[in-house]
Scaffold this motif. Structure first.
Motif, PDB file in Angstrom:
ATOM      1  N   GLN A  63       0.830  -1.193   0.000  1.00 46.12           N
ATOM      2  CA  GLN A  63       0.000   0.000   0.000  1.00 46.12           C
ATOM      3  C   GLN A  63       0.873   1.254   0.000  1.00 46.12           C
ATOM      4  N   GLU A  64       0.233   2.376  -0.320  1.00 47.77           N
ATOM      5  CA  GLU A  64       0.940   3.648  -0.322  1.00 47.77           C
ATOM      6  C   GLU A  64       1.354   4.016   1.098  1.00 47.77           C
ATOM      7  N   LEU A  65       2.487   4.668   1.222  1.00 47.12           N
ATOM      8  CA  LEU A  65       2.982   5.078   2.531  1.00 47.12           C
ATOM      9  C   LEU A  65       2.026   6.069   3.183  1.00 47.12           C
ATOM     10  N   PRO A  66       2.001   6.120   4.509  1.00 52.03           N
ATOM     11  CA  PRO A  66       1.195   7.138   5.192  1.00 52.03           C
ATOM     12  C   PRO A  66       1.767   8.523   4.910  1.00 52.03           C
ATOM     13  N   PRO A  67       1.048   9.592   5.271  1.00 54.24           N
ATOM     14  CA  PRO A  67       1.585  10.944   5.085  1.00 54.24           C
ATOM     15  C   PRO A  67       2.966  11.080   5.714  1.00 54.24           C
ATOM     16  N   MET A  68       3.796  11.927   5.113  1.00 55.29           N
ATOM     17  CA  MET A  68       5.180  12.054   5.543  1.00 55.29           C
ATOM     18  C   MET A  68       5.311  12.486   7.003  1.00 55.29           C
ATOM     19  N   ASN A  69       4.402  13.343   7.482  1.00 56.68           N
ATOM     20  CA  ASN A  69       4.510  13.770   8.878  1.00 56.68           C
ATOM     21  C   ASN A  69       4.243  12.611   9.832  1.00 56.68           C
ATOM     22  N   GLU A  70       3.357  11.682   9.437  1.00 58.73           N
ATOM     23  CA  GLU A  70       3.112  10.502  10.264  1.00 58.73           C
ATOM     24  C   GLU A  70       4.308   9.558  10.219  1.00 58.73           C
ATOM     25  N   LEU A  71       4.934   9.478   9.056  1.00 53.25           N
ATOM     26  CA  LEU A  71       6.126   8.644   8.920  1.00 53.25           C
ATOM     27  C   LEU A  71       7.251   9.190   9.802  1.00 53.25           C
ATOM     28  N   ALA A  72       7.439  10.505   9.759  1.00 54.54           N
ATOM     29  CA  ALA A  72       8.499  11.133  10.549  1.00 54.54           C
ATOM     30  C   ALA A  72       8.261  10.963  12.042  1.00 54.54           C
ATOM     31  N   ALA A  73       6.990  10.926  12.448  1.00 57.23           N
ATOM     32  CA  ALA A  73       6.660  10.828  13.871  1.00 57.23           C
ATOM     33  C   ALA A  73       7.203   9.552  14.501  1.00 57.23           C
ATOM     34  N   ARG A  74       7.505   8.550  13.681  1.00 53.04           N
ATOM     35  CA  ARG A  74       8.071   7.312  14.209  1.00 53.04           C
ATOM     36  C   ARG A  74       9.457   7.543  14.816  1.00 53.04           C
ATOM     37  N   LEU A  75      10.104   8.638  14.413  1.00 49.62           N
ATOM     38  CA  LEU A  75      11.440   8.930  14.943  1.00 49.62           C
ATOM     39  C   LEU A  75      11.414   9.855  16.151  1.00 49.62           C
ATOM     40  N   TYR A  76      10.240  10.199  16.653  1.00 47.60           N
ATOM     41  CA  TYR A  76      10.174  11.071  17.822  1.00 47.60           C
ATOM     42  C   TYR A  76      10.244  10.264  19.120  1.00 47.60           C
ATOM     43  N   ASP A  77      10.743   9.064  19.045  1.00 44.25           N
ATOM     44  CA  ASP A  77      10.745   8.139  20.177  1.00 44.25           C
ATOM     45  C   ASP A  77      11.961   8.393  21.075  1.00 44.25           C
ATOM     46  N   PRO A  78      11.746   8.833  22.334  1.00 45.64           N
ATOM     47  CA  PRO A  78      12.868   9.106  23.241  1.00 45.64           C
ATOM     48  C   PRO A  78      13.309   7.887  24.050  1.00 45.64           C
ATOM     49  N   THR A  79      12.719   6.705  23.759  1.00 43.73           N
ATOM     50  CA  THR A  79      13.065   5.504  24.516  1.00 43.73           C
ATOM     51  C   THR A  79      14.528   5.142  24.296  1.00 43.73           C
ATOM     52  N   GLU A  80      15.245   4.905  25.370  1.00 39.56           N
ATOM     53  CA  GLU A  80      16.663   4.560  25.276  1.00 39.56           C
ATOM     54  C   GLU A  80      16.822   3.087  24.919  1.00 39.56           C
ATOM     55  N   ALA A  81      17.554   2.805  23.845  1.00 40.43           N
ATOM     56  CA  ALA A  81      17.815   1.416  23.470  1.00 40.43           C
ATOM     57  C   ALA A  81      18.643   0.719  24.542  1.00 40.43           C
ATOM     58  N   VAL A  82      19.518   1.479  25.187  1.00 42.01           N
ATOM     59  CA  VAL A  82      20.276   0.999  26.345  1.00 42.01           C
ATOM     60  C   VAL A  82      19.846   1.848  27.533  1.00 42.01           C
ATOM     61  N   PRO A  83      19.082   1.304  28.465  1.00 38.81           N
ATOM     62  CA  PRO A  83      18.586   2.095  29.592  1.00 38.81           C
ATOM     63  C   PRO A  83      19.711   2.833  30.311  1.00 38.81           C
ATOM     64  N   GLY A  84      19.487   4.128  30.521  1.00 46.47           N
ATOM     65  CA  GLY A  84      20.477   4.951  31.196  1.00 46.47           C
ATOM     66  C   GLY A  84      21.419   5.679  30.262  1.00 46.47           C
ATOM     67  N   ASP A  85      21.387   5.343  28.970  1.00 46.95           N
ATOM     68  CA  ASP A  85      22.252   5.999  27.985  1.00 46.95           C
ATOM     69  C   ASP A  85      21.378   6.814  27.042  1.00 46.95           C
ATOM     70  N   GLU A  86      21.321   8.124  27.288  1.00 49.17           N
ATOM     71  CA  GLU A  86      20.428   8.995  26.521  1.00 49.17           C
ATOM     72  C   GLU A  86      20.741   9.012  25.032  1.00 49.17           C
ATOM     73  N   LEU A  87      22.006   8.825  24.676  1.00 49.37           N
ATOM     74  CA  LEU A  87      22.398   8.893  23.270  1.00 49.37           C
ATOM     75  C   LEU A  87      21.937   7.686  22.458  1.00 49.37           C
ATOM     76  N   THR A  88      21.403   6.653  23.119  1.00 52.26           N
ATOM     77  CA  THR A  88      20.919   5.479  22.381  1.00 52.26           C
ATOM     78  C   THR A  88      19.451   5.610  21.994  1.00 52.26           C
ATOM     79  N   ALA A  89      18.815   6.729  22.344  1.00 54.57           N
ATOM     80  CA  ALA A  89      17.436   6.973  21.918  1.00 54.57           C
ATOM     81  C   ALA A  89      17.430   7.445  20.470  1.00 54.57           C
ATOM     82  N   LEU A  90      16.373   7.103  19.717  1.00 51.22           N
ATOM     83  CA  LEU A  90      16.262   7.592  18.346  1.00 51.22           C
ATOM     84  C   LEU A  90      16.122   9.110  18.340  1.00 51.22           C
ATOM     85  N   PHE A  91      15.322   9.630  19.269  1.00 50.21           N
ATOM     86  CA  PHE A  91      15.179  11.074  19.436  1.00 50.21           C
ATOM     87  C   PHE A  91      15.886  11.455  20.727  1.00 50.21           C
TER      88      PHE A  91
END
Length: 302
Positions: free
Chosen positions: A219-247
């Motif tokens: 199917q066609e991709l969702p609107p670009m702003n919705e696609l970009a919103a996937r990168l607003y995730d502040p979850t740390e891939a390594v807990p305690g290391d802020e630089l491992t978050a996507l955002f």
């Protein structure tokens, strides 16, 4: 700094990119001046060091309206650019605070622009860049000063219409070694660790992309702003290391003797796609003077 996730295929590209930078986007400028003392036939390099602003403004078309990119007025550099001919370049610079900028202001963010100005294929440009980096570093072969260094970057250059994409990696600012390789079709990540790193942060982004592809199917991709919103995730891939978050929210624990009051964080998010009918969409969310703004572009690849 930052991270990129992208799906590359025949005449198709989908990309998400977060750009991390210092709060006011300052970096160190190391400026070399070549001096010749005729009386003693002495050649020497003098280095002046200062902190300058390197603000890359919101994406816009160039005067000819055929190249879309953000632009730094001081260096003419960018971290993402695309043309209506289907040429694309994007990067993360792997040594934000110690990269050299020559007297013409060339730094890592100059490399995408150099690709566009060269008119060369991705393969030929990669070979040219390897030769230029070797030539630059050869000037300092006899120098012991660690500050006699150059650029460091992780760069992708591509031609969508010809189906050619090349990865160019210069991981060290003090060595001339440049690695290049063709990028196969599929899902990839680009970060400070290079192409398709196994780091927790890269794995998280790769998983996000695979999930997005699985949910979307043909199917066609969702609107670009919705696609970009996937990168607003502040979850740390390594807990305690802020630089491992996507955002990366603004943090103050990156010590710098030159910018000891600066904070680092994500300052822009880019979403870009080209489908099999050559329709391109570009979305950017960027931070300016403490506020977030958005811009959208749609055009055809010819």
């Amino acid at each position: 700094m930052g991270i990129v996730g992208f799906q590359w295929g025949a005449n198709q590209l989908t990309l998400l990119q977060n750009r991390d930078n210092w709060e006011t986007r300052q970096v160190l400028l190391y400026k070399f001046i070549y001096n010749f003392v005729h009386q003693y036939a002495l050649h020497c390099w003098l280095m002046s060091k200062c902190v300058i602003q390197r603000v890359i403004k919101a994406a816009a078309w160039n005067e000819g309206e055929n190249i879309l990119r953000g632009r730094c007025e001081e260096s003419d550099g960018t971290w993402f650019c695309v043309s209506k001919r289907g040429r694309v370049a994007f990067l993360v610079d792997s040594a934000l605070m110690v990269n050299m900028f020559d007297e013409n202001g060339r730094g890592p963010e100059s490399t995408p622009v150099e690709f566009f100005l060269s008119g060369l294929s991705p393969e030929m440009f990669a070979a040219k860049l390897v030769a230029e980096e070797n030539e630059y570093h050869s000037q300092f072969e006899d120098e012991d000063d660690d500050e006699m260094s150059g650029r460091a970057y992780e760069l992708i250059v591509a031609d969508i219409t010809s189906g050619s994409m090349v990865y160019i990696s210069k991981p060290s600012s003090v060595e001339s070694v440049v690695h290049t390789q063709q990028v196969a079709f599929g899902v990839h990540t680009l970060s400070l660790e290079g192409l398709d790193s196994g780091s927790p942060k890269d794995q998280r982004l790769r998983g996000l992309f695979n999930e997005m592809i699985g949910q979307n199917g043909n199917q066609e991709l969702p609107p670009m702003n919705e696609l970009a919103a996937r990168l607003y995730d502040p979850t740390e891939a390594v807990p305690g290391d802020e630089l491992t978050a996507l955002f990366v929210d603004k943090i103050a624990n990156l010590a710098s003797s030159e910018l000891d009051h600066e904070r680092c964080g994500t300052t822009s998010t880019t979403a870009f796609s080209v489908n099999h009918t050559n329709k391109a969409k570009f979305y950017e969310r960027y931070l300016e003077n403490g506020n977030w703004y958005e811009s959208n572009f749609a055009f055809n690849i010819a």
